[in-house]
Design an enzyme around this catalytic site. Sequence first.
Site, PDB file in Angstrom:
ATOM      1  N   ASP A 138       0.868  -1.169   0.000  1.00  0.00           N
ATOM      2  CA  ASP A 138       0.000   0.000   0.000  1.00  0.00           C
ATOM      3  C   ASP A 138       0.914   1.231   0.000  1.00  0.00           C
ATOM      4  OD1 ASP A 138      -2.266   1.727   0.565  1.00  0.00           O
ATOM      5  OD2 ASP A 138      -1.497   1.815   2.618  1.00  0.00           O
TER       6      ASP A 138
ATOM      7  N   ASP B 283      -0.281   5.136   0.839  1.00  0.00           N
ATOM      8  CA  ASP B 283      -0.575   6.180   1.822  1.00  0.00           C
ATOM      9  C   ASP B 283      -0.660   5.600   3.226  1.00  0.00           C
ATOM     10  OD1 ASP B 283      -0.980   8.545   0.038  1.00  0.00           O
ATOM     11  OD2 ASP B 283      -2.382   7.121  -0.855  1.00  0.00           O
TER      12      ASP B 283
END
Length: 252
Positions: free
Chosen positions: A9, A11
């Site tokens: 991922d 953010d």
Amino acid sequence: MSLQAVIFDVDGTLADTERDGHRVAFNAAFRELGLDWQWDESTYGELLETGGGKERVLRYIQRAGLPDAAQDGPQAFAASVHAVKTRHFKALLQHPGIPLRPGVARLLRELRQASVRLAIATTSAEESVVALLQANLGEDAANGFDVIGAGDVVAEKKPAPDIYRWVQERLGLDAACCLAVEDSNPGLRAATAAGLKTVVTVNGYTSRQDFAAATAVLSDLGEPERPFRLLRGTAHGYGQVCPALLERWLAQ
Ligand code: XBP
Ligand code: MG
């Protein structure tokens, strides 16, 4: 089965981009567009339940009402806010900059040395992701990832598993030989629904969320001089996340 790829991922996981990055960029965009909207830290924390910047703006419209400036309807308005916000976000990456979280650059390097493939599965716009990687790891940084799954390439954003499935398909790998690294409950749900074992590194916005489905939960990826704190699961005696520890987690 040995580890073939790690899907990251972005953010909150590669960098703490939300509070001092996306949030600040949204507020700058609101000002530039003459809106009287202002997302403080706690409001933004609530809005983070909605993945995706355009979707987040649409959700906020339900609360604040559609501004007069949105003559062409909510979708077009959200898209125009998002475009301005992305420009501000990229400027913030240049100055003052948003650093990678502890252990990220090291782990990416070690995985590449161990011939483990790297991929990204994110809700963010691809141009924001590439800009973050370039600002921190150099012009060629995005080329170090075999697959970048970002933004609108899938219809349903996290917590739907679609982006992880999209990435896995392009990697051509079974979920059983990949691991995901996430920071949030929606991200964890997306990865586990796609069949991936998932390691979570928490941050200020996510530390109280439910991570019962995670293989391990950590403060961060750890560095030699500053080991991670283990919050859930077993660390098999390691203090920093490295290819060997990821292999242990995949096998357990
Ligand atoms: C984080 C997000 C993103 C960013 C903003 O998702 O929800 O929407 O807040 O990016 P993840 P955009 O942690 O899965 O990367 O405004 O470009 O959508
Ligand atoms: Mg995240």
